[in-house]
Write an enzyme that holds these catalytic residues in place. Sequence first.
Site, PDB file in Angstrom:
ATOM      1  N   GLU A 199      54.078  -7.249  -5.769  1.00 58.25           N
ATOM      2  CA  GLU A 199      54.726  -6.149  -6.504  1.00 58.25           C
ATOM      3  C   GLU A 199      55.242  -5.040  -5.594  1.00 58.25           C
ATOM      4  OE1 GLU A 199      51.895  -8.173  -9.403  1.00 58.25           O
ATOM      5  OE2 GLU A 199      51.764  -7.458  -7.317  1.00 58.25           O
ATOM      6  N   PHE A 211      40.602  -5.773 -19.940  1.00 62.54           N
ATOM      7  CA  PHE A 211      41.006  -6.636 -18.825  1.00 62.54           C
ATOM      8  C   PHE A 211      42.379  -6.221 -18.307  1.00 62.54           C
ATOM      9  CE2 PHE A 211      43.175 -10.581 -17.381  1.00 62.54           C
ATOM     10  CZ  PHE A 211      42.424 -10.787 -16.233  1.00 62.54           C
ATOM     11  N   GLN A 212      42.475  -6.069 -17.009  1.00 65.59           N
ATOM     12  CA  GLN A 212      43.703  -5.641 -16.314  1.00 65.59           C
ATOM     13  C   GLN A 212      44.254  -4.329 -16.866  1.00 65.59           C
ATOM     14  OE1 GLN A 212      46.512  -8.958 -15.959  1.00 65.59           O
ATOM     15  NE2 GLN A 212      45.544  -9.500 -14.008  1.00 65.59           N
ATOM     16  N   LYS A 217      51.259  -3.750 -24.746  1.00 65.45           N
ATOM     17  CA  LYS A 217      51.730  -5.059 -25.194  1.00 65.45           C
ATOM     18  C   LYS A 217      52.076  -5.077 -26.677  1.00 65.45           C
ATOM     19  CE  LYS A 217      50.931  -9.975 -24.516  1.00 65.45           C
ATOM     20  NZ  LYS A 217      50.052 -11.019 -23.932  1.00 65.45           N
ATOM     21  N   MET A 236      54.242   1.959  18.062  1.00 70.19           N
ATOM     22  CA  MET A 236      54.188   3.410  17.931  1.00 70.19           C
ATOM     23  C   MET A 236      52.751   3.905  18.009  1.00 70.19           C
ATOM     24  SD  MET A 236      56.322   5.863  17.921  1.00 70.19           S
ATOM     25  CE  MET A 236      57.915   5.519  17.184  1.00 70.19           C
TER      26      MET A 236
END
Length: 589
Positions: free
Chosen positions: A55, A117-118, A167, A486
């Site tokens: 993502e 959940f999630q 949802k 760096m």
Amino acid sequence: MKPEESATTGADLLVKALIDEEVEVVFGYPGGAVLPIYDSIFKQNRLRHILVRHEQAAVHAAEGYARSTGKVGVVLVTSGPGATNAVTGLTDALMDSIPIVCLTGQVPTHLIGNDAFQEADTTGITRPCTKHNYLVKAVGDLARTVHEAFYVARSGRPGPVVIDLPKDVLMNKHDYVAPKKPVQHKSYRPQTKPDPKKIEQAIEMIAHAKRPIFYAGGGIINSGPKASKLLTQFVRMTGYPVTNTLMGLGAFPASDKQFLGMLGMHGTYEANLAMHGCDVMINIGARFDDRITGNLGKFSPGSKKIHVDIDPSSINKNVRVDLPIVGDATLVLEEMIKVWKAKQPKTDQKALKAWWAEIETWRARHCLAYKTEKGTIKPQYALERLYHHIKDKDHYITTEVGQHQMWAAQFLKFEQPNRWMTSGGLGTMGYGFPAAMGVQIAHPDALVIDVAGEASILMNIQELSTVAQYRLPVKIFILNNQYMGMVRQWQELLHGSRYSESYMESLPDFVKLAEAFGAKGLRCHEPEKLDDTIKEMIALKHPVVVDVIVDQKENCFPMIPSGAAHNDMLLGPEDKAQKPVSEEGMVLV
């Protein structure tokens, strides 16, 4: 207004709203909470979806798409870990003012707050790293929210906007009504037109300057291609010098004799000294970032400062200015040119000639010069040769973050805007490769190259699978010095060359890794073979990973050490002992 058609699901309604916003591409990754949206995408052919492998990469790809086109980039991720994985990209977009709309899935409204959940508090988590965010609680609010989000993302100072979508909202039904044009937020009305009196004052100050300089940033790019043309026109009308920030490269043609190069921590000697010694500074679309100013108390002490910015909160935030002008860069430059032409002011040509003579003495230091070694590829040389082979082609450059990024800014020349995509404010390793994918999606026939370091490229290397799936001919040009370069440079400067965890001693074989993903892998460690390697990379019409083995110990100069004044630069390794970094400076790295 009457609905366009009978009631439809929230997911279908969302897709219709995206199409009405003229969205062509969505970068995303599916999950349970957003399956209704993916089903709606499956049932239509107007909207293209690009399946990334992480993502974070989805947001960076959308950033690359947005920055190379001027359009809003769109991201679609699921709830919980999908949304939290997007946070780095959202913060990157916020820091660099990139217009993004990120659609995140959420658990059903009746489960919010139950540790379902999630589930994650997406609006709470993303509030500090977005321009604005929404939690849609009713399907009847969905279309308006989508259109409003696009308005917020692209208006004023651009930035990322999150829409969190439970949802059940996606599955409930509602009529879709096409938006009234233009869609606006009920209270957000950014000021775009400048105050005419302040334009008059600015022209007066600019005309009477003895040692002027234009300082142009990413706000010019964000304002659109017209702003860059107007900047170029105005700078040439005045005959004054101009410098660009890292984010502003391409806003003024790099080949123009009035261009002093990039300024800042790894900017040119002439740009930084001109900024320090100027008497009038015209800042358009830059925010006086700490990597530009160095020690604030010693920053350009003798200058009157004009600051043009569309974001009022950026004015007088870091540096006190004498003349603030709030407005869009395009509109401000139009007005400045109009007033300049009307007044036809007589500038002090004698003073200007003396100012240019002084600048030429700084230019004569050749601050970007480097020493070559037989049999060793210097990273600067690799980028010089790369530019030689691509300068006449339709090309776009992205970078990861580190030494290679600064060398790319120094040695690749940009003649127009929207061709240079890099992570400036956040400094996100792993940005460049997915950003290059977004650029390639937007410009399928162009040459798109990610200039990378061997450490940064591993951050999102899984996206080789994405370029394989969509046959994106992205080129990855790795400057491989087997260090986090760096980090190593700062460890030399600050910590007695104690290379704590900066040496990469378990690197993959990048040629074999490329081949494992169906790409072409090339390697070069001999200077005399570099040109042929670059030509082969360009000629291949599919993804290529080029592993260029460069000098391990080369450091990036010029350099303003943290805590130092912006005119107190290290021009090479020999300066290090003479100008040790202060304890205060060590804190600022």
